[in-house]
Each structure stands twice: as C-alpha cells, then as structure tokens.
Write a protein that holds these residues in place. Sequence first.
Motif, PDB file in Angstrom:
ATOM      1  N   PHE A  95      42.272  29.594  40.723  1.00 42.72           N
ATOM      2  CA  PHE A  95      40.903  29.130  40.960  1.00 42.72           C
ATOM      3  C   PHE A  95      40.848  27.612  40.851  1.00 42.72           C
ATOM      4  O   PHE A  95      41.629  26.995  40.130  1.00 42.72           O
ATOM      5  CB  PHE A  95      39.944  29.757  39.940  1.00 42.72           C
ATOM      6  CG  PHE A  95      39.982  31.255  39.926  1.00 42.72           C
ATOM      7  CD1 PHE A  95      39.302  31.994  40.877  1.00 42.72           C
ATOM      8  CD2 PHE A  95      40.733  31.935  38.969  1.00 42.72           C
ATOM      9  CE1 PHE A  95      39.350  33.382  40.885  1.00 42.72           C
ATOM     10  CE2 PHE A  95      40.782  33.321  38.955  1.00 42.72           C
ATOM     11  CZ  PHE A  95      40.098  34.046  39.914  1.00 42.72           C
ATOM     12  N   ASP A  96      39.893  27.036  41.568  1.00 40.32           N
ATOM     13  CA  ASP A  96      39.682  25.588  41.497  1.00 40.32           C
ATOM     14  C   ASP A  96      38.715  25.209  40.383  1.00 40.32           C
ATOM     15  O   ASP A  96      38.701  24.056  39.940  1.00 40.32           O
ATOM     16  CB  ASP A  96      39.134  25.058  42.825  1.00 40.32           C
ATOM     17  CG  ASP A  96      40.170  25.104  43.936  1.00 40.32           C
ATOM     18  OD1 ASP A  96      41.380  25.202  43.625  1.00 40.32           O
ATOM     19  OD2 ASP A  96      39.776  25.070  45.120  1.00 40.32           O
ATOM     20  N   ALA A  97      37.884  26.161  39.949  1.00 38.45           N
ATOM     21  CA  ALA A  97      36.896  25.871  38.906  1.00 38.45           C
ATOM     22  C   ALA A  97      36.429  27.164  38.256  1.00 38.45           C
ATOM     23  O   ALA A  97      36.526  28.243  38.844  1.00 38.45           O
ATOM     24  CB  ALA A  97      35.700  25.123  39.501  1.00 38.45           C
ATOM     25  N   VAL A  98      35.912  27.022  37.044  1.00 37.36           N
ATOM     26  CA  VAL A  98      35.293  28.147  36.326  1.00 37.36           C
ATOM     27  C   VAL A  98      33.855  27.766  36.001  1.00 37.36           C
ATOM     28  O   VAL A  98      33.594  26.655  35.510  1.00 37.36           O
ATOM     29  CB  VAL A  98      36.048  28.481  35.025  1.00 37.36           C
ATOM     30  CG1 VAL A  98      35.368  29.650  34.307  1.00 37.36           C
ATOM     31  CG2 VAL A  98      37.503  28.818  35.313  1.00 37.36           C
ATOM     32  N   ILE A  99      32.935  28.664  36.302  1.00 31.86           N
ATOM     33  CA  ILE A  99      31.511  28.438  36.013  1.00 31.86           C
ATOM     34  C   ILE A  99      31.063  29.504  35.021  1.00 31.86           C
ATOM     35  O   ILE A  99      31.131  30.700  35.301  1.00 31.86           O
ATOM     36  CB  ILE A  99      30.654  28.502  37.286  1.00 31.86           C
ATOM     37  CG1 ILE A  99      31.185  27.540  38.344  1.00 31.86           C
ATOM     38  CG2 ILE A  99      29.197  28.187  36.953  1.00 31.86           C
ATOM     39  CD1 ILE A  99      30.493  27.671  39.698  1.00 31.86           C
ATOM     40  N   PHE A 100      30.597  29.059  33.872  1.00 30.46           N
ATOM     41  CA  PHE A 100      30.169  29.968  32.816  1.00 30.46           C
ATOM     42  C   PHE A 100      28.654  30.122  32.788  1.00 30.46           C
ATOM     43  O   PHE A 100      27.925  29.132  32.915  1.00 30.46           O
ATOM     44  CB  PHE A 100      30.587  29.439  31.439  1.00 30.46           C
ATOM     45  CG  PHE A 100      32.065  29.329  31.222  1.00 30.46           C
ATOM     46  CD1 PHE A 100      32.800  30.414  30.779  1.00 30.46           C
ATOM     47  CD2 PHE A 100      32.717  28.123  31.439  1.00 30.46           C
ATOM     48  CE1 PHE A 100      34.171  30.311  30.569  1.00 30.46           C
ATOM     49  CE2 PHE A 100      34.083  28.003  31.226  1.00 30.46           C
ATOM     50  CZ  PHE A 100      34.813  29.106  30.786  1.00 30.46           C
ATOM     51  N   ASP A 101      28.191  31.346  32.614  1.00 28.78           N
ATOM     52  CA  ASP A 101      26.835  31.540  32.129  1.00 28.78           C
ATOM     53  C   ASP A 101      26.819  31.051  30.675  1.00 28.78           C
ATOM     54  O   ASP A 101      27.882  30.843  30.075  1.00 28.78           O
ATOM     55  CB  ASP A 101      26.481  33.032  32.223  1.00 28.78           C
ATOM     56  CG  ASP A 101      25.168  33.356  31.559  1.00 28.78           C
ATOM     57  OD1 ASP A 101      24.158  32.720  31.888  1.00 28.78           O
ATOM     58  OD2 ASP A 101      25.156  34.239  30.671  1.00 28.78           O
ATOM     59  N   MET A 102      25.651  30.905  30.086  1.00 27.41           N
ATOM     60  CA  MET A 102      25.606  30.418  28.708  1.00 27.41           C
ATOM     61  C   MET A 102      25.222  31.511  27.714  1.00 27.41           C
ATOM     62  O   MET A 102      26.046  31.980  26.941  1.00 27.41           O
ATOM     63  CB  MET A 102      24.640  29.227  28.597  1.00 27.41           C
ATOM     64  CG  MET A 102      24.723  28.534  27.235  1.00 27.41           C
ATOM     65  SD  MET A 102      23.656  27.071  27.132  1.00 27.41           S
ATOM     66  CE  MET A 102      22.030  27.851  27.032  1.00 27.41           C
ATOM     67  N   GLU A 107      33.836  30.043  46.920  1.00 27.31           N
ATOM     68  CA  GLU A 107      34.804  31.135  46.954  1.00 27.31           C
ATOM     69  C   GLU A 107      36.084  30.802  46.196  1.00 27.31           C
ATOM     70  O   GLU A 107      36.951  31.671  46.020  1.00 27.31           O
ATOM     71  CB  GLU A 107      35.135  31.517  48.393  1.00 27.31           C
ATOM     72  CG  GLU A 107      35.688  30.398  49.237  1.00 27.31           C
ATOM     73  CD  GLU A 107      34.611  29.623  49.986  1.00 27.31           C
ATOM     74  OE1 GLU A 107      34.960  28.986  51.000  1.00 27.31           O
ATOM     75  OE2 GLU A 107      33.432  29.664  49.569  1.00 27.31           O
ATOM     76  N   ARG A 108      36.201  29.567  45.717  1.00 30.01           N
ATOM     77  CA  ARG A 108      37.339  29.169  44.884  1.00 30.01           C
ATOM     78  C   ARG A 108      36.964  29.102  43.405  1.00 30.01           C
ATOM     79  O   ARG A 108      37.737  28.624  42.580  1.00 30.01           O
ATOM     80  CB  ARG A 108      37.872  27.804  45.347  1.00 30.01           C
ATOM     81  CG  ARG A 108      38.414  27.779  46.763  1.00 30.01           C
ATOM     82  CD  ARG A 108      39.747  28.513  46.844  1.00 30.01           C
ATOM     83  NE  ARG A 108      40.724  27.911  45.946  1.00 30.01           N
ATOM     84  CZ  ARG A 108      41.801  28.531  45.498  1.00 30.01           C
ATOM     85  NH1 ARG A 108      42.040  29.774  45.852  1.00 30.01           N
ATOM     86  NH2 ARG A 108      42.647  27.913  44.676  1.00 30.01           N
ATOM     87  N   CYS A 109      35.753  29.585  43.089  1.00 29.27           N
ATOM     88  CA  CYS A 109      35.258  29.541  41.719  1.00 29.27           C
ATOM     89  C   CYS A 109      35.313  30.924  41.062  1.00 29.27           C
ATOM     90  O   CYS A 109      35.073  31.949  41.704  1.00 29.27           O
ATOM     91  CB  CYS A 109      33.809  29.057  41.691  1.00 29.27           C
ATOM     92  SG  CYS A 109      33.582  27.346  42.204  1.00 29.27           S
ATOM     93  N   LEU A 110      35.582  30.924  39.760  1.00 27.68           N
ATOM     94  CA  LEU A 110      35.460  32.124  38.941  1.00 27.68           C
ATOM     95  C   LEU A 110      34.216  31.977  38.086  1.00 27.68           C
ATOM     96  O   LEU A 110      34.076  30.999  37.343  1.00 27.68           O
ATOM     97  CB  LEU A 110      36.685  32.294  38.045  1.00 27.68           C
ATOM     98  CG  LEU A 110      36.608  33.439  37.030  1.00 27.68           C
ATOM     99  CD1 LEU A 110      36.547  34.794  37.732  1.00 27.68           C
ATOM    100  CD2 LEU A 110      37.791  33.388  36.057  1.00 27.68           C
ATOM    101  N   VAL A 111      33.308  32.925  38.193  1.00 25.79           N
ATOM    102  CA  VAL A 111      32.101  32.943  37.372  1.00 25.79           C
ATOM    103  C   VAL A 111      32.304  33.919  36.216  1.00 25.79           C
ATOM    104  O   VAL A 111      32.793  35.034  36.419  1.00 25.79           O
ATOM    105  CB  VAL A 111      30.874  33.363  38.203  1.00 25.79           C
ATOM    106  CG1 VAL A 111      29.699  33.734  37.302  1.00 25.79           C
ATOM    107  CG2 VAL A 111      30.472  32.234  39.149  1.00 25.79           C
ATOM    108  N   VAL A 112      31.933  33.494  35.021  1.00 21.78           N
ATOM    109  CA  VAL A 112      31.990  34.357  33.840  1.00 21.78           C
ATOM    110  C   VAL A 112      30.555  34.650  33.416  1.00 21.78           C
ATOM    111  O   VAL A 112      29.797  33.732  33.108  1.00 21.78           O
ATOM    112  CB  VAL A 112      32.771  33.703  32.694  1.00 21.78           C
ATOM    113  CG1 VAL A 112      32.951  34.702  31.546  1.00 21.78           C
ATOM    114  CG2 VAL A 112      34.129  33.205  33.173  1.00 21.78           C
ATOM    115  N   GLU A 113      30.191  35.920  33.386  1.00 18.36           N
ATOM    116  CA  GLU A 113      28.799  36.344  33.172  1.00 18.36           C
ATOM    117  C   GLU A 113      28.718  37.586  32.289  1.00 18.36           C
ATOM    118  O   GLU A 113      29.669  38.363  32.211  1.00 18.36           O
ATOM    119  CB  GLU A 113      28.149  36.689  34.518  1.00 18.36           C
ATOM    120  CG  GLU A 113      27.326  35.586  35.129  1.00 18.36           C
ATOM    121  CD  GLU A 113      25.934  35.452  34.520  1.00 18.36           C
ATOM    122  OE1 GLU A 113      25.601  36.243  33.596  1.00 18.36           O
ATOM    123  OE2 GLU A 113      25.183  34.579  34.970  1.00 18.36           O
TER     124      GLU A 113
END
Length: 220
Positions: A11-18, A158-164
């Motif tokens: 992945f190019d980036a990770v996006i977290f929920d809080m 589409e290169r991001c991983l979201v953590v939710e």
Amino acid sequence: MALGKLAELDFDAVIFDMDGTLIDSTPAVARAWSTWAQEHGLTAEQLAGHHGMPSARVVRKLLPDHQHESAIDRINALEIDDVHDIVVLPGAADALAALRSARNAIATSCTMPLARARIAAADLAAPSVLVTADQVEHGKPAPDPFLLAAERLGVAPERCLVVEDAPAGLTAAKAAGCYRLAVITTTPEGELEADGIVRNLGDVEFLVGADGGIRVRELA
C-alpha cells in the motif's frame, strides 16, 4: 479473523478511523448522547445504528428541520466538554509509530475541535493529515472523508488501506475504492464487511519499505 489478501499487498498509505479504531471514547460518547437524547425526548433504540456517522447527520435523521442547528450545537458542546477516560486502544500507538516515516492519516466523523480534544485527552501521537466531518460535504458512509485523505496524502484511493471499526466507515471506504481492514473493537465480526478482520491493531504490524511502500503482517 485474518488479514486474508491484505497480507499479500503493498500500500502507498494507511488511513485510520479514530474512535473505536485508535482510541476508545465509548464511555464519553455514551454519556454525551444519553444526555442529548433525554433532552430531546429520544430513546436509546432511536439512537442505535448510527455508530461511525457524523453527529450532524444523526441529528438531521432524528429531529425536524427547525431543531437541527441548535441540536447539533448542543451535541457538539456535550462531546467536547466530556473527554474523560478516553484511552488509546491496543496496538494503535505502535501502528502510528511504525508509520511515522510513511504516508498515513486519520479520517474521522468528529468535527475538528472534537477530534483535537480527544487526541489530546488520549495523548495520541496523531499523523499530520487529519480529515474531519466538517471538512467534507458528505460524511461517512459517503466516501468523501477517505477521498480527501488520499488527496492530501498524494496517493490514489485504490492504493490506500483503511482501518475501521464501524459499518458506516467500511461502507465509505469501499465507495472510495480503498482496501479495508476491520477491527472488532465496537462491532461484532458478523456485522463487518472488509478485506480482512482482526481483533484490534495489536494483532498486526505495519512494515515500511525503503521505497515508502507499506505492508501489514499478522502477529502470532
């Protein structure tokens, strides 16, 4: 519960929920919304099913138009005033530390003032990119927060991983075209649709390559 195909991808980036992903604010949230519901003659049953959505969206769904402005101001005030017993969830600090040299962000359904208050209360070392509900036209379950986070990080969604942790957030991530890792900190596994599901961030490790690429590995 397992990472599934996520363990094989870069992945190019990770996006977290809080809330519910990086921090546990459940008691504070419950206190604020319980007070607000009582003041507006609403039941716990009427409040159910809105986890992960911006507070303004919840208010607009539950109350008539003429009450929206004052009711939104009231829940915002209640939540900002109550940041007691907010703690960092297992693995969250390690995850953010591991990604310090990589591209990562938080995309939350909180407003900016509330997000900053909760981050400070939890003593969380948050990433520099912080997307809040008051920065987008449509909050979760719309894809806007994750699309904006990806844009600010300079990467394709589409290169991001979201953590939710919430169905609304996972729906938003899917609509944005992101990969999805769910944690079962607030919602039963059977109610979560994602590419991988783990108990919490303590079950995984993020690895950053020399080129900035990110991989996620399940810990034994």
